[in-house]
Scaffold this motif. Structure first.
Motif, PDB file in Angstrom:
ATOM      1  N   MET A 124       0.832  -1.200   0.000  1.00  0.00           N
ATOM      2  CA  MET A 124       0.000   0.000   0.000  1.00  0.00           C
ATOM      3  C   MET A 124       0.874   1.261   0.000  1.00  0.00           C
ATOM      4  N   TYR A 125       1.894   1.275   0.854  1.00  0.00           N
ATOM      5  CA  TYR A 125       2.799   2.427   0.896  1.00  0.00           C
ATOM      6  C   TYR A 125       3.550   2.582  -0.433  1.00  0.00           C
ATOM      7  N   ALA A 126       3.896   1.485  -1.080  1.00  0.00           N
ATOM      8  CA  ALA A 126       4.617   1.555  -2.357  1.00  0.00           C
ATOM      9  C   ALA A 126       3.756   2.205  -3.438  1.00  0.00           C
ATOM     10  N   VAL A 127       2.487   1.842  -3.487  1.00  0.00           N
ATOM     11  CA  VAL A 127       1.587   2.448  -4.476  1.00  0.00           C
ATOM     12  C   VAL A 127       1.502   3.952  -4.249  1.00  0.00           C
ATOM     13  N   ILE A 128       1.361   4.345  -2.995  1.00  0.00           N
ATOM     14  CA  ILE A 128       1.318   5.778  -2.685  1.00  0.00           C
ATOM     15  C   ILE A 128       2.660   6.421  -2.996  1.00  0.00           C
ATOM     16  N   GLY A 129       3.746   5.687  -2.737  1.00  0.00           N
ATOM     17  CA  GLY A 129       5.084   6.183  -3.029  1.00  0.00           C
ATOM     18  C   GLY A 129       5.315   6.442  -4.504  1.00  0.00           C
ATOM     19  N   LEU A 130       4.697   5.637  -5.361  1.00  0.00           N
ATOM     20  CA  LEU A 130       4.806   5.875  -6.802  1.00  0.00           C
ATOM     21  C   LEU A 130       4.224   7.238  -7.165  1.00  0.00           C
TER      22      LEU A 130
END
Length: 176
Positions: free
Chosen positions: A156-162
């Motif tokens: 979830m954090y990675a998607v937001i990080g993108l």
């Protein structure tokens, strides 16, 4: 990723992890039911995103070269990984070593909250009982289940990080 970006992300990751530990320890000490509140979880997630975005923005300012998408995402994600890992270790120790009874209490509170929510949505009693029995049977606070939750949290954090990396990165204008 530049060495200065890694160092900055590591520092911010430590700040994030320590902040998470302090917040979670205070919630544990003062009101265990905070762990079952949706807004508490959203607040922690938002805090993590904001701190990681701040680290990424600061790394961009300190960068001596083009701050690429890769550098932006790397800085953001390293901050998140370090901060949330510290929080994970704290939670595992808290709920499996220091106070396993707190995990049982939280499970009961979560079941009560879930029952009320499902009843308000008009779910059939049989479906409610089945879902609550599953929650009762599975220890959400075991080290394995917390590690599984950590993996999903990182996704979830990675998607937001993108998205954060797309916003903060510098575009190469020489090829435009």
């Amino acid at each position: 990723m530049e060495q200065s970006s890694k160092k900055l992300a590591t520092s911010y990751g430590l700040y994030l992890g320590i902040s998470f530990v302090v917040i979670l320890a205070l919630a544990y000490a003062f009101d265990l039911s905070l762990f079952t509140k949706w807004w508490f979880g959203i607040g922690l997630i938002t805090f993590g995103i904001v701190l990681a975005a701040m680290a990424t923005s600061k790394a961009k300012k300190l960068s001596s070269s083009l701050f690429s998408f890769k550098n932006a995402f790397g800085t953001y994600f390293l901050t998140i990984v370090i901060g949330t890992f510290i929080s994970l270790v704290f939670n595992i120790i808290l709920f499996n070593v220091i106070d396993p009874q707190a995990a049982e209490t939280l499970t009961e509170l979560t079941i009560e909250t879930s029952r009320k929510m499902m009843e308000s949505f008009g779910a059939p009693e049989s479906q409610i009982n089945e879902a609550l029995q599953t929650m009762q049977d599975e220890n959400q606070y075991s080290a394995i289940n917390q590690l599984k939750g950590y993996a999903f949290q990182l996704i979830m954090y990675a998607v937001i990080g993108l998205i954060v990396a797309l916003v903060i990165r510098e575009k190469d204008t020489t090829n435009a």
